[in-house]
Design a protein around this motif. Structure first.
Motif: not given
Length: 363
Positions: A250-277
């Motif tokens: 995500v960059r500036r509240h919009r989705y962004h190509p995930v492999l573009r501009d490393p260090g300049h965009v937020d990278l996230t992935a959904h949390v697997d609550f079953a594995r955490l628990a």
């Protein structure tokens, strides 16, 4: 590629071969010089994304009320470490500490510690919390001993994940290499013999495992099991593990190509609550929830708090309060995508607002 971190990662790939998604994500977010969180403040309307504490003061206030109730369930110890991991601008903690004042013995018991590695964010937190005595550490392992309450809001989604892709009936680790033009591209890595991947899946299926998150959940589970305490985790993700690619930028509240501009965009992935628990239970903790954020906040009294604040507000302020409350709990907004999970000492009673609704089952 003109950015410094992109050049560093590309050179690493040329010298050592394709890197894991986890290594890419860790460098992009946490490189000591060029990482996304290292040198700037990404929060709010002027940044790249907005978190719940920035949407409404009521979020942090109700987290504070939950902490107060947890402290009472712990027997109201005279000394308590209150820690937040990944505290952003310090907004949640400021609202939490304001709510803590409704019970002066609770507020007086607190030793507040923020777990933060970013110098830029530490400076912002110090400004936000200038009226409070705050300590900082870089690792959870450096938290003081004794009874402990931990808050982690939108932390686990930013911890590095590994991805595994099904090819030819076998699981291979997905890696990141370079295309002929020097751009980053996903490539198939070596076959893996991990036993925690589905035995059956279609070719092309992707499974994500957040080993850093599982390690943290295990550490927290052991800490609260060994000494009285609890940890409250709020994040977005799956109720139970599944198949799918959720790695996003995500960059500036919009989705962004995930492999573009490393260090300049937020990278996230959904949390697997079953594995955490499961990781926390293996470490000895009791797990409460997860429940949806909307249900948790409603049970904690969000509507009542909103009405109370609106009575003293201007029409414009009242409209903003109503909009904030709706965004936090509405199923079409953050209400169902975000979930709340607590890890607790087995000796503590069920913690407030986290019993799973009848007809559902915890992971």
């Amino acid at each position: 590629m003109t950015q410094a971190l992109a050049r560093i990662l590309a050179e690493t790939i040329r010298e050592q071969g394709p890197i894991s998604v986890a290594d890419y994500m860790a460098a992009a977010l946490g490189h000591p010089e060029h990482g996304y969180y290292t040198g700037h403040d990404p929060f709010g309307l002027g940044g790249d994304f907005t978190t719940a504490p920035e949407i409404s003061q009521m979020f942090g206030e109700l987290i504070g009320l939950w902490c107060l109730l947890a402290w009472q369930a712990m027997g109201s110890p005279e000394r308590l470490v209150l820690a937040e991991i990944g505290p952003g601008r310090g907004t949640l903690m400021a609202d939490l500490l304001r709510a803590a004042q409704i019970r002066p013995p609770f507020a007086a018991a607190l030793t507040v510690v923020l777990v933060e590695t970013s110098p830029a964010l530490r400076n912002r937190q110090a400004q936000t919390l200038a009226e409070h005595k705050i300590a900082w550490v870089e690792r959870v392992e450096d938290l003081p001993p004794g009874p402990l309450l931990v808050v982690a809001n939108e932390l686990f989604d930013a911890l590095p994940i590994r991805q595994f892709e099904r090819r030819g009936g076998l699981w291979h680790e997905r890696r990141i290499g370079l295309d002929p033009d020097g751009g980053f591209v996903f490539v198939a890595g070596p076959q893996t013999d991990r036993t925690d991947l589905p035995a059956e899946a279609d070719d092309g299926a992707i499974v994500e495992i957040g080993e850093a998150g599982l390690a943290l959940a295990g550490w927290l589970g052991q800490r609260v099991a060994d000494t009285s305490g609890a940890a409250l985790i709020v994040d977005y993700g799956h109720q139970s593990g599944g198949i799918g690619d959720t790695f996003q930028a995500v960059r500036r509240h919009r989705y962004h190509p995930v492999l573009r501009d490393p260090g300049h965009v937020d990278l996230t992935a959904h949390v697997d609550f079953a594995r955490l628990a499961a990781a926390a239970r293996r470490a000895g903790a009791r797990v409460d929830g997860p429940v949806s954020q909307g249900l948790f906040l409603s049970r904690m009294g969000l509507e009542e708090r909103a009405r109370m604040l609106m009575q003293m507000a201007t029409p414009e302020q009242a409209a903003a309060l109503a909009a904030g409350a709706r965004r936090l709990i509405d199923p079409g907004e953050m209400g169902t995508l975000f979930r709340v999970l607590a890890l607790a000492s087995p000796s503590l009673p069920m913690l407030s607002a986290l019993d799973v609704p009848q007809g559902s089952s915890p992971p």
